[in-house]
Design a protein around this motif. Structure first.
Motif, short mmCIF file in Angstrom:
data_model
loop_
_atom_site.label_atom_id
_atom_site.label_comp_id
_atom_site.label_asym_id
_atom_site.label_seq_id
_atom_site.Cartn_x
_atom_site.Cartn_y
_atom_site.Cartn_z
N ARG A 272 -2.63 -4.60 4.51
CA ARG A 272 -3.24 -4.18 4.89
C ARG A 272 -4.29 -3.64 2.92
NH1 ARG A 272 -1.62 -4.47 9.10
NH2 ARG A 272 -0.55 -2.15 9.85
N SER B 43 -2.06 4.13 7.56
CA SER B 43 -2.72 2.88 6.86
C SER B 43 -3.14 1.88 7.74
CB SER B 43 -1.30 2.51 6.87
OG SER B 43 -1.76 1.38 5.92
N TYR C 152 -6.94 0.50 7.37
CA TYR C 152 -8.07 -1.12 7.42
C TYR C 152 -8.29 -1.87 7.83
CZ TYR C 152 -6.07 -6.46 7.39
OH TYR C 152 -6.06 -7.79 7.28
#
Length: 693
Positions: free
Chosen positions: A158, A462, A466
């Motif tokens: 990530r 998250s 990304y």
């Protein structure tokens, strides 16, 4: 100035620039009948007048406050920044509370409210237990070979390099990824690969004895406790394997000083170089799983560490890697799991590592979660209510004044040749500034937020972030992107883009007060602005040209003089010893210290220029010059718990606040203002005062 950075040379928390187009309507200017502190913006009751300013300027400006102030139980430190941070936190709470309770809320406001409500649903989180994590834990358990390990590592990569260390929790991936403008080709965006893998703040915690050994033992117990709570068979043995693996990773990590050296980090690798230079990881599988299968160009920041970690992927037992992955998956998720996990995590990272006795209230942690997922959406709502157009205008004028003052300092630098001076002037002319909030509006429409799924919200946020970063590849750099939130109490210099960022929230007392004396404002927010300008010319920023390219624009003799001044400043800070067994690292903190020295000098010049033609008034017995330096001293008012202070001295690019205050000893104006004498502790002879810019 203020940002705690992993890649300190690339983001170091101006030529007069046109302000960015408004992203939200500014609130009307509040009525300010009197300053927030004292009669002219300074808390004179917090001084210790029994201390001579030339012996200890921090104590002179703040000593009574230090003695009478208790650090709140839920904080590792407390000071001037905390006052603003608490106010911003209260303001944001009102915004997200209202969104969470409004059944008619739509769009981003609905998502903000739902994310806040989901994290505050403690009963629901408790009832779900570990169920939300079962898929990830099962995938880890099923890793049967090195290719499967590479696939899992790549699939969980990530863009969460902790550039700003917003939450102070360590939940690493094996490698970190940051996607931004190239160091050497400013028109391109590339992925930066950095070392990772450690659950403690720095390699020193694994490799040194004394205080570090005690922390390391507590960390091992914490790892075992988290694994035990998750029902891991023989959790104690799994914890030992995890700690042993992280110790091996720590041995190949670059040091903090090495990491902060931009020239050491500018390593261009092609995709094919990874298998040759860092054998051990199945890089083809890794990059495919990470969504980087078609990416050819990378910058590897710590190549020896990447090579060393890759070798461990091939040689360390798979059983150890599964234990490590299981622990860190749980560690990252602990905030969103039942109370036992959350409390165990705080017990180590909050109490053991930082000395904080009490966890912050749930609503405060919920705001952190919402900021992580939807920070710019919250920021828009904040700016609409709490950022006055008049504040922004005043800040823009101060930037203009300070930039002009820095330009005069460039012109007057006797040690600099005409060729270097011309390039420095060009860099200053190209400096851009963003104040308050970002241009445009971040699109969160693809991010799913559910009111009953705190863990899922965090996972989806998250992944959303990304993918947003991956989408930058192959496009021109977006030089209007912000790396801070409008309601964040911070400031930032981005040498890669020759740009400064000042969020709305920092433009509040004691840094800026519309009703305060000009000397106080210039000593506080003026020095902050000057600090950020100076970062473009510190030991890292000076390596970038006006386009943000890593390029040498210095003559050899000029840079030799500049480097010698930096070495003298590093020695000055090396002599500060907060604890008998631990000194400040002058080389690690050099960039921030250069920016403090130059920024304060620039602010003093700009303030003096702004006062021409105005009468010099003495207020409460303080001359204007004294008030300027007292404003600076008050801006660094703080107390820090010992464990947190020790951690920061080892891993932070900023010196402790009390020593940042003492940079006044390099300012001629301070000696004149307070009559500082050679017999006093902080006195430096004129030839010993460091003059950088």
């Amino acid at each position: 100035m203020l940002a705690v950075t992993l890649l300190a040379g690339l983001l170091s928390a101006c030529a007069p620039a046109s302000p960015p187009a408004a992203a939200a309507p500014a609130a009307p200017a509040p009525i300010a009948p009197k300053p927030a502190f004292g009669s002219f913006g300074f808390d004179s009751a917090g001084m210790d007048r029994s201390v001579a300013p030339g012996d200890d300027f921090f104590a002179f400006a703040n000593g009574a406050w230090v003695r009478s102030t208790e650090i709140p139980a839920d904080r590792s430190d407390y000071g001037a920044f905390s006052l603003i941070d608490e106010q911003a936190e209260r303001d944001v709470r009102a915004i997200v509370d209202a969104a969470a309770q409004d059944p008619a809320a739509t769009g981003d406001r609905r998502k903000v409210g739902d994310a806040y409500a989901a994290f505050n649903d403690e009963a629901g989180i408790e009832a779900r237990g570990l169920q939300p994590m079962q898929d990830e834990l099962s995938r880890i358990a099923s890793i049967a070979d090195r290719r499967g390990l590479a696939r899992h590592l790549g699939g969980t990569l990530r863009a969460d390099v902790d550039l700003l260390n917003r939450t102070n929790y360590y939940s690493p991936r094996l490698f970190g990824l940051w996607i931004s403008q190239s160091l050497v080709r400013p028109s391109e965006v590339v992925p930066y690969v950095v070392q990772g893998g450690l659950g403690l703040p720095d390699r020193a915690f694994y490799l040194e004895d004394g205080h570090m050994a005690a922390v390391r033992e507590a960390y091992g117990a914490y790892v075992a406790r988290i694994l035990e709570l998750a029902g891991t068979p023989d959790s104690a043995a799994a914890a030992k394997r995890t700690l042993a693996l992280e110790t091996a990773i720590a041995r190949v990590h670059a040091t903090q000083v090495e990491t902060n050296d931009v020239r050491r980090g500018a390593n261009e690798w092609q995709r094919g170089d990874f298998a040759r230079k860092a054998p051990g990881v199945d890089w083809s599988t890794y990059f495919e799983a990470a969504g980087l299968g078609n990416q050819d160009d990378f910058i590897v920041w710590q190549p020896d560490a990447v090579s060393g970690i890759s070798k461990l992927v091939a040689t360390a037992p798979l059983e150890s890697w599964r234990a490590w992955l299981r622990f860190h998956a749980l560690n990252r998720a602990a905030r969103f799991l039942p109370k036992a996990f959350d409390e165990a995590r705080f017990g180590f990272y909050g109490t053991t590592l930082s000395g904080t006795p009490q966890q912050r209230d749930r609503w405060k942690r919920a705001i952190d979660v919402v900021n992580d997922a939807l920070g710019e959406a919250v920021g828009r709502l904040y700016v609409e209510k709490h950022f006055a157009a008049s504040t922004r205008a005043r800040a823009e004028q101060m930037v203009t004044n300070l930039t002009a003052a820095f330009g005069r300092r460039i012109d007057q630098a006797s040690w600099m040749s005409a060729a270097t001076r011309a390039r420095a002037r060009a860099k200053l002319a190209g400096l851009r500034v963003a104040i308050g909030y970002p241009v445009g509006r971040r699109d969160y429409s693809a991010l799913q937020i559910r009111r009953d799924d705190a863990f899922g919200n965090a996972q989806r946020a998250s992944l959303f972030e990304y993918r947003r970063n991956l989408a930058k590849l192959g496009r021109p750099p977006d030089r209007d992107e912000w790396y801070l939130l409008p309601h964040e109490v911070n400031a930032l210099n981005i040498p890669l883009e020759n740009r400064l960022i000042f969020p709305a929230a920092i433009l509040q007392p004691p840094f800026f007060d519309a009703a305060a004396d000009d000397a106080i404002n210039y000593g506080a927010i003026g020095a902050t602005i000057g600090h950020e300008i100076s970062h473009s010319f510190d030991n890292s920023g000076a390596l970038f040209d006006e386009a943000g390219k890593l390029a040498n624009w210095w003559t050899a003799e000029d840079f030799k003089r500049f480097d010698a001044a930096g070495a003298a400043l590093a020695r000055q800070y090396d002599a500060y010893r907060p604890f008998p067994d631990l000194a400040v690292n002058g080389r690690l903190t050099l960039g921030e210290n250069i920016a403090d020295v130059a920024g304060l000098a620039t602010a003093f010049d700009a303030w003096q220029a702004s006062q021409r033609g105005l009468p010099a008034r003495t207020l409460e017995g303080f001359t204007p010059e004294q008030r300027f330096f007292l404003g600076y001293g008050q801006s660094w008012r703080s107390k820090t718990r010992e464990p947190a202070q020790r951690t920061r001295i080892i891993s932070d690019v900023h010196a402790p606040d009390e020593f940042r205050t003492e940079t006044v000893r390099n300012q001629d104006g301070w000696y004149a203002a307070f009559g500082v004498q050679p017999r006093q502790r902080r006195y430096l002879a004129p030839e010993q005062r460091v003059r950088i810019w």
